[in-house]
Design a protein around this motif. Structure first.
Motif, PDB file in Angstrom:
ATOM      1  N   LYS A  10       0.869  -1.127   0.060  1.00  6.99           N
ATOM      2  CA  LYS A  10      -0.084  -0.081   0.104  1.00  6.99           C
ATOM      3  C   LYS A  10       0.893   1.157   0.010  1.00  6.99           C
ATOM      4  CE  LYS A  10      -3.846   2.427   2.390  1.00  6.99           C
ATOM      5  NZ  LYS A  10      -4.974   2.424   3.435  1.00  6.99           N
ATOM      6  N   PRO A  11       1.991   1.407   0.937  1.00  2.38           N
ATOM      7  CA  PRO A  11       2.796   2.484   0.760  1.00  2.38           C
ATOM      8  C   PRO A  11       3.441   2.974  -0.447  1.00  2.38           C
ATOM      9  CG  PRO A  11       3.265   1.085   2.666  1.00  2.38           C
ATOM     10  CD  PRO A  11       2.520   0.468   1.682  1.00  2.38           C
ATOM     11  N   HIS A  12       3.568   1.954  -1.328  1.00  3.28           N
ATOM     12  CA  HIS A  12       4.380   2.127  -2.409  1.00  3.28           C
ATOM     13  C   HIS A  12       3.514   2.470  -3.735  1.00  3.28           C
ATOM     14  CE1 HIS A  12       7.197   1.040   0.249  1.00  3.28           C
ATOM     15  NE2 HIS A  12       7.136  -0.148   0.256  1.00  3.28           N
ATOM     16  N   ASP A  13       2.140   2.913  -3.671  1.00  5.76           N
ATOM     17  CA  ASP A  13       1.547   3.321  -4.725  1.00  5.76           C
ATOM     18  C   ASP A  13       2.147   4.867  -4.988  1.00  5.76           C
ATOM     19  OD1 ASP A  13      -0.517   5.237  -5.933  1.00  5.76           O
ATOM     20  OD2 ASP A  13      -2.001   3.686  -5.803  1.00  5.76           O
ATOM     21  N   GLN A  52      32.673  13.973 -14.836  1.00  6.02           N
ATOM     22  CA  GLN A  52      32.660  12.898 -15.582  1.00  6.02           C
ATOM     23  C   GLN A  52      31.171  11.969 -15.196  1.00  6.02           C
ATOM     24  OE1 GLN A  52      35.810  13.755 -14.364  1.00  6.02           O
ATOM     25  NE2 GLN A  52      35.626  14.810 -16.373  1.00  6.02           N
ATOM     26  N   THR A  53      30.487  12.394 -14.239  1.00  6.71           N
ATOM     27  CA  THR A  53      29.180  11.655 -13.618  1.00  6.71           C
ATOM     28  C   THR A  53      28.075  12.012 -14.716  1.00  6.71           C
ATOM     29  OG1 THR A  53      30.562  11.557 -11.580  1.00  6.71           O
ATOM     30  CG2 THR A  53      28.146  11.306 -11.622  1.00  6.71           C
ATOM     31  N   ARG A  54      27.231  10.817 -14.819  1.00 10.07           N
ATOM     32  CA  ARG A  54      26.014  10.820 -14.998  1.00 10.07           C
ATOM     33  C   ARG A  54      25.150  10.438 -13.765  1.00 10.07           C
ATOM     34  NH1 ARG A  54      23.944  11.633 -19.928  1.00 10.07           N
ATOM     35  NH2 ARG A  54      22.381  10.305 -19.617  1.00 10.07           N
ATOM     36  N   LEU A  55      24.431  11.466 -13.354  1.00 13.81           N
ATOM     37  CA  LEU A  55      23.961  10.993 -11.836  1.00 13.81           C
ATOM     38  C   LEU A  55      22.369  10.963 -11.829  1.00 13.81           C
ATOM     39  CD1 LEU A  55      24.784  12.172  -8.346  1.00 13.81           C
ATOM     40  CD2 LEU A  55      22.514  12.788  -9.174  1.00 13.81           C
ATOM     41  N   LEU A  56      21.730   9.994 -11.430  1.00 12.70           N
ATOM     42  CA  LEU A  56      20.239   9.854 -11.312  1.00 12.70           C
ATOM     43  C   LEU A  56      19.931   9.994  -9.837  1.00 12.70           C
ATOM     44  CD1 LEU A  56      17.466   9.291 -12.214  1.00 12.70           C
ATOM     45  CD2 LEU A  56      17.942   6.974 -12.101  1.00 12.70           C
ATOM     46  N   ASP A  57      18.997  10.833  -9.506  1.00 15.14           N
ATOM     47  CA  ASP A  57      18.528  10.787  -8.099  1.00 15.14           C
ATOM     48  C   ASP A  57      17.072  10.285  -8.269  1.00 15.14           C
ATOM     49  OD1 ASP A  57      17.742  11.279  -5.491  1.00 15.14           O
ATOM     50  OD2 ASP A  57      17.936  13.817  -5.544  1.00 15.14           O
ATOM     51  N   VAL A  58      16.786   9.018  -7.399  1.00 13.72           N
ATOM     52  CA  VAL A  58      15.577   8.475  -7.299  1.00 13.72           C
ATOM     53  C   VAL A  58      14.744   9.070  -6.173  1.00 13.72           C
ATOM     54  CG1 VAL A  58      14.201   6.168  -7.025  1.00 13.72           C
ATOM     55  CG2 VAL A  58      16.610   6.562  -8.390  1.00 13.72           C
ATOM     56  N   ALA A  59      13.765   9.622  -6.365  1.00 16.32           N
ATOM     57  CA  ALA A  59      12.976  10.347  -5.393  1.00 16.32           C
ATOM     58  C   ALA A  59      13.562  11.649  -4.999  1.00 16.32           C
ATOM     59  CB  ALA A  59      12.458   9.725  -4.102  1.00 16.32           C
ATOM     60  N   CYS A  60      13.766  12.418  -6.194  1.00 18.20           N
ATOM     61  CA  CYS A  60      14.505  13.722  -5.994  1.00 18.20           C
ATOM     62  C   CYS A  60      13.771  14.645  -5.261  1.00 18.20           C
ATOM     63  CB  CYS A  60      15.102  13.877  -7.403  1.00 18.20           C
ATOM     64  SG  CYS A  60      13.605  14.596  -8.580  1.00 18.20           S
ATOM     65  N   GLY A  61      12.695  14.722  -4.904  1.00 21.00           N
ATOM     66  CA  GLY A  61      11.985  15.664  -4.166  1.00 21.00           C
ATOM     67  C   GLY A  61      11.966  17.047  -4.922  1.00 21.00           C
ATOM     68  N   SER A  62      12.481  18.363  -4.478  1.00 17.87           N
ATOM     69  CA  SER A  62      12.394  19.573  -5.006  1.00 17.87           C
ATOM     70  C   SER A  62      13.776  19.733  -5.793  1.00 17.87           C
ATOM     71  CB  SER A  62      12.005  20.508  -4.385  1.00 17.87           C
ATOM     72  OG  SER A  62      12.494  20.446  -2.957  1.00 17.87           O
ATOM     73  N   LEU A 100       8.521  12.996 -13.892  1.00 16.84           N
ATOM     74  CA  LEU A 100       7.602  12.626 -12.940  1.00 16.84           C
ATOM     75  C   LEU A 100       7.090  11.203 -13.227  1.00 16.84           C
ATOM     76  CD1 LEU A 100       5.197  13.280 -10.793  1.00 16.84           C
ATOM     77  CD2 LEU A 100       3.614  13.838 -12.884  1.00 16.84           C
ATOM     78  N   GLY A 101       7.162  10.459 -12.035  1.00 18.39           N
ATOM     79  CA  GLY A 101       6.809   8.876 -12.234  1.00 18.39           C
ATOM     80  C   GLY A 101       7.384   8.207 -11.224  1.00 18.39           C
ATOM     81  N   SER A 102       7.360   6.834 -11.299  1.00 24.63           N
ATOM     82  CA  SER A 102       7.287   6.031 -10.273  1.00 24.63           C
ATOM     83  C   SER A 102       8.947   5.263 -10.209  1.00 24.63           C
ATOM     84  CB  SER A 102       6.592   4.496 -10.643  1.00 24.63           C
ATOM     85  OG  SER A 102       6.952   3.686  -9.832  1.00 24.63           O
ATOM     86  N   MET A 103       9.550   4.932  -9.147  1.00 24.52           N
ATOM     87  CA  MET A 103      10.903   4.531  -8.812  1.00 24.52           C
ATOM     88  C   MET A 103      10.920   3.164  -9.351  1.00 24.52           C
ATOM     89  SD  MET A 103      11.385   4.543  -4.936  1.00 24.52           S
ATOM     90  CE  MET A 103      10.308   3.710  -3.597  1.00 24.52           C
ATOM     91  N   PHE A 104       9.713   2.511  -9.323  1.00 25.04           N
ATOM     92  CA  PHE A 104       9.640   1.098  -9.836  1.00 25.04           C
ATOM     93  C   PHE A 104       9.663   0.898 -11.189  1.00 25.04           C
ATOM     94  CE2 PHE A 104       7.700   1.525  -5.499  1.00 25.04           C
ATOM     95  CZ  PHE A 104       8.531   0.666  -4.883  1.00 25.04           C
ATOM     96  N   ASP A 105       9.625   2.203 -12.098  1.00 21.91           N
ATOM     97  CA  ASP A 105       9.582   2.081 -13.666  1.00 21.91           C
ATOM     98  C   ASP A 105      10.252   3.223 -14.091  1.00 21.91           C
ATOM     99  OD1 ASP A 105       8.714   1.322 -16.089  1.00 21.91           O
ATOM    100  OD2 ASP A 105       6.774   1.999 -15.811  1.00 21.91           O
ATOM    101  N   GLY A 124      12.295   0.175   3.482  1.00 21.49           N
ATOM    102  CA  GLY A 124      11.838  -0.965   3.511  1.00 21.49           C
ATOM    103  C   GLY A 124      10.740  -1.531   2.868  1.00 21.49           C
ATOM    104  N   GLY A 125      10.788  -2.607   1.858  1.00 20.82           N
ATOM    105  CA  GLY A 125       9.734  -3.091   1.039  1.00 20.82           C
ATOM    106  C   GLY A 125      10.018  -2.484  -0.181  1.00 20.82           C
ATOM    107  N   CYS A 126      11.006  -1.770  -0.555  1.00 22.40           N
ATOM    108  CA  CYS A 126      11.011  -1.134  -1.870  1.00 22.40           C
ATOM    109  C   CYS A 126      12.252  -1.932  -2.571  1.00 22.40           C
ATOM    110  CB  CYS A 126      11.651   0.142  -1.730  1.00 22.40           C
ATOM    111  SG  CYS A 126      10.430   1.390  -1.044  1.00 22.40           S
ATOM    112  N   GLU A 127      12.575  -3.120  -2.366  1.00 23.21           N
ATOM    113  CA  GLU A 127      13.549  -3.935  -3.271  1.00 23.21           C
ATOM    114  C   GLU A 127      13.484  -3.755  -4.826  1.00 23.21           C
ATOM    115  OE1 GLU A 127      12.973  -6.026   0.793  1.00 23.21           O
ATOM    116  OE2 GLU A 127      11.781  -4.953  -0.766  1.00 23.21           O
ATOM    117  N   ALA A 128      12.198  -3.765  -5.060  1.00 18.87           N
ATOM    118  CA  ALA A 128      11.952  -3.710  -6.582  1.00 18.87           C
ATOM    119  C   ALA A 128      12.587  -2.344  -7.207  1.00 18.87           C
ATOM    120  CB  ALA A 128      10.557  -3.756  -6.835  1.00 18.87           C
ATOM    121  N   ALA A 129      12.604  -1.324  -6.286  1.00 20.61           N
ATOM    122  CA  ALA A 129      13.046  -0.119  -6.807  1.00 20.61           C
ATOM    123  C   ALA A 129      14.624  -0.104  -7.002  1.00 20.61           C
ATOM    124  CB  ALA A 129      13.055   1.126  -5.784  1.00 20.61           C
ATOM    125  N   LEU A 130      15.228  -0.987  -5.966  1.00 18.76           N
ATOM    126  CA  LEU A 130      16.639  -1.250  -6.471  1.00 18.76           C
ATOM    127  C   LEU A 130      17.330  -2.031  -7.427  1.00 18.76           C
ATOM    128  CD1 LEU A 130      17.814  -1.820  -2.525  1.00 18.76           C
ATOM    129  CD2 LEU A 130      18.042   0.161  -3.681  1.00 18.76           C
TER     130      LEU A 130
END
Length: 271
Positions: A10-13, A52-62, A100-105, A124-130
């Motif tokens: 539920k929390p990961h909707d 030299q870095t290409r960086l992705l911030d997952v759940a980057c907020g503001s 804008l989107g989901s860290m699971f996709d 916790g419970g976000c293994e699929a995001a990893l």
């Protein structure tokens, strides 16, 4: 499906999460997001963020971490579930690729980045995001995730207990699942199971300061976990309980100094 599975899903909707975390976007961006500065700087050093870095911030907020990454010369991208926070992040970072989107996709191809970070975004419970983060990370690339620890100082505890007392009962189970990442070894196991080799665990003391009670309340009430309480109980009652919990943070000059144990784990993609 078991009750435990219901609690973890539920929390990961992502749209529900975005609604909660974006409910007070300006206050979050200006009064609270800088809580993570110390951990972000430590993570950037451990992951060697540079031009030299290409960086992705997952759940980057503001977009605070994206702004700091861009300042190093890195090419930055981010994703978040809250449209109101994404709007601020894009204003702050006009040259970053922010979605804008989901860290699971994640909407990027395989092997797009050599650093992925998530500042208090993967719990916790976000293994699929990893697993998804590993997909977009180059072989040998590094990932760092941060989360609240169980150590001291822990000024958050009183505030979150106040929110919990005034939230619907079903909210408590999901919060326990999310927060179990703070238990020793949980984050390391999550990363290892997702295909990473852990090489560093560290911590910093997160410190935020507010000059008066009203700004302290606006900051604290901007966090996602405040929303169930604010929607379930009269907000003035919740405010009174939270400010009472914050009294121990008030110094002789009236400044509210909010300090918390901020943990992080860094790992390398083994593929």
């Amino acid at each position: 499906m078991t009750n435990t599975e219901n609690e973890t899903e539920k929390p990961h909707d992502w749209q529900e999460a975005g609604d909660a975390w974006g409910h007070s976007a300006a206050d979050w961006a200006c009064l609270y997001e800088h809580y993570a500065l110390d951990a972000i700087l430590a993570i950037f050093e451990l992951t060697a963020v540079s031009q030299q870095t290409r960086l992705l911030d997952v759940a980057c907020g503001s977009g605070l971490a994206l702004r700091l990454a861009t300042a190093t010369g890195a090419k930055a991208a981010g994703i978040d579930a809250a449209s109101s926070l994404i709007d601020i992040a894009r204003e702050r970072n006009p040259n970053a690729d922010i979605e804008l989107g989901s860290m699971f996709d994640l909407p990027w191809p395989n092997d797009s980045f050599n650093v992925v970070i998530s500042i208090n975004g993967i719990w916790g419970g976000c293994e699929a995001a990893l697993v998804e983060a590993r997909r977009v990370l180059k072989p040998g690339g590094k990932i760092a995730i941060s989360f609240w620890g169980n150590g001291t100082p822990n000024d958050l505890r009183g505030c979150f207990k106040a929110f919990a007392r005034h939230a619907p009962a079903e909210h408590l189970g999901s919060m326990k699942t999310l927060n179990n990442i703070a238990a020793p070894g949980v984050a390391e196991t999550m990363l290892t199971d997702a295909g990473f080799d852990v090489f560093e665990r560290g911590s910093r003391v997160s410190t935020i300061e507010w000059p008066d009670a009203e700004l302290a309340w606006r900051a604290i009430s901007s966090v996602g976990p405040a929303v169930p309480a604010l929607r379930h109980t009269n907000p003035s009652i919740v405010k009174e309980a939270v400010l009472e919990a914050l009294l121990s943070c008030r110094d002789r000059g009236g400044i509210y100094r909010f300090r918390n144990d901020h943990q992080f784990v860094v790992a390398q993609n083994r593929k």
